[in-house]
Design a protein around this motif. Structure first.
Motif, PDB file in Angstrom:
ATOM      1  N   ILE A   7       0.838  -1.201   0.000  1.00 52.16           N
ATOM      2  CA  ILE A   7       0.000   0.000   0.000  1.00 52.16           C
ATOM      3  C   ILE A   7       0.870   1.248   0.000  1.00 52.16           C
ATOM      4  CG2 ILE A   7      -1.652   1.360   1.357  1.00 52.16           C
ATOM      5  CD1 ILE A   7      -2.896  -1.349   2.211  1.00 52.16           C
ATOM      6  N   SER A   8       1.914   1.259   0.798  1.00 55.40           N
ATOM      7  CA  SER A   8       2.823   2.411   0.847  1.00 55.40           C
ATOM      8  C   SER A   8       3.501   2.634  -0.500  1.00 55.40           C
ATOM      9  CB  SER A   8       3.881   2.212   1.933  1.00 55.40           C
ATOM     10  OG  SER A   8       3.289   2.235   3.196  1.00 55.40           O
ATOM     11  N   LYS A   9       3.946   1.554  -1.120  1.00 55.57           N
ATOM     12  CA  LYS A   9       4.599   1.663  -2.427  1.00 55.57           C
ATOM     13  C   LYS A   9       3.624   2.223  -3.465  1.00 55.57           C
ATOM     14  CE  LYS A   9       7.091  -1.011  -5.874  1.00 55.57           C
ATOM     15  NZ  LYS A   9       7.627  -2.315  -6.250  1.00 55.57           N
ATOM     16  N   HIS A  10       2.411   1.714  -3.476  1.00 53.89           N
ATOM     17  CA  HIS A  10       1.393   2.192  -4.420  1.00 53.89           C
ATOM     18  C   HIS A  10       1.059   3.665  -4.166  1.00 53.89           C
ATOM     19  CE1 HIS A  10      -2.066   2.102  -7.067  1.00 53.89           C
ATOM     20  NE2 HIS A  10      -2.797   2.597  -6.091  1.00 53.89           N
ATOM     21  N   SER A  11       0.888   4.014  -2.905  1.00 55.76           N
ATOM     22  CA  SER A  11       0.567   5.393  -2.545  1.00 55.76           C
ATOM     23  C   SER A  11       1.690   6.333  -2.949  1.00 55.76           C
ATOM     24  CB  SER A  11       0.310   5.484  -1.038  1.00 55.76           C
ATOM     25  OG  SER A  11       0.036   6.806  -0.662  1.00 55.76           O
TER      26      SER A  11
END
Length: 84
Positions: A7-11
């Motif tokens: 999720i952090s990478k996508h965000s």
């Protein structure tokens, strides 16, 4: 990779995409300002710089979530100046 990392990478990727869009949009606005200024002063102008950045914005939008921008014609600049 755990869910939080994914999720952090996508965000982060979305954020960086929007940062690049903002940079391109600022370049486009600057090119529009330049064309409007020349038109107001009765000097020759083109929309080539505006539309070159617009093409880059459109290509960039295909890679993510940023909005599109429309191509500009010289008549559009003249109409804007005449209304102002």
């Amino acid at each position: 990779m755990n869910v939080h990392e994914a999720i952090s990478k996508h965000s982060n990727a979305q954020h960086m995409h929007l940062v690049r869009f903002a940079e391109l949009d600022a370049q486009r606005e600057s090119a529009i300002d330049d064309a409007v200024d020349l038109c107001k002063r009765g000097l020759p102008f083109t929309v080539d710089a505006i539309n070159a950045v617009t093409a880059r914005i459109i290509a960039h939008a295909k890679e993510g979530i940023s909005p599109l921008r429309s191509y500009v014609t010289e008549d559009m600049v003249r109409e804007y100046v005449n209304k102002g």
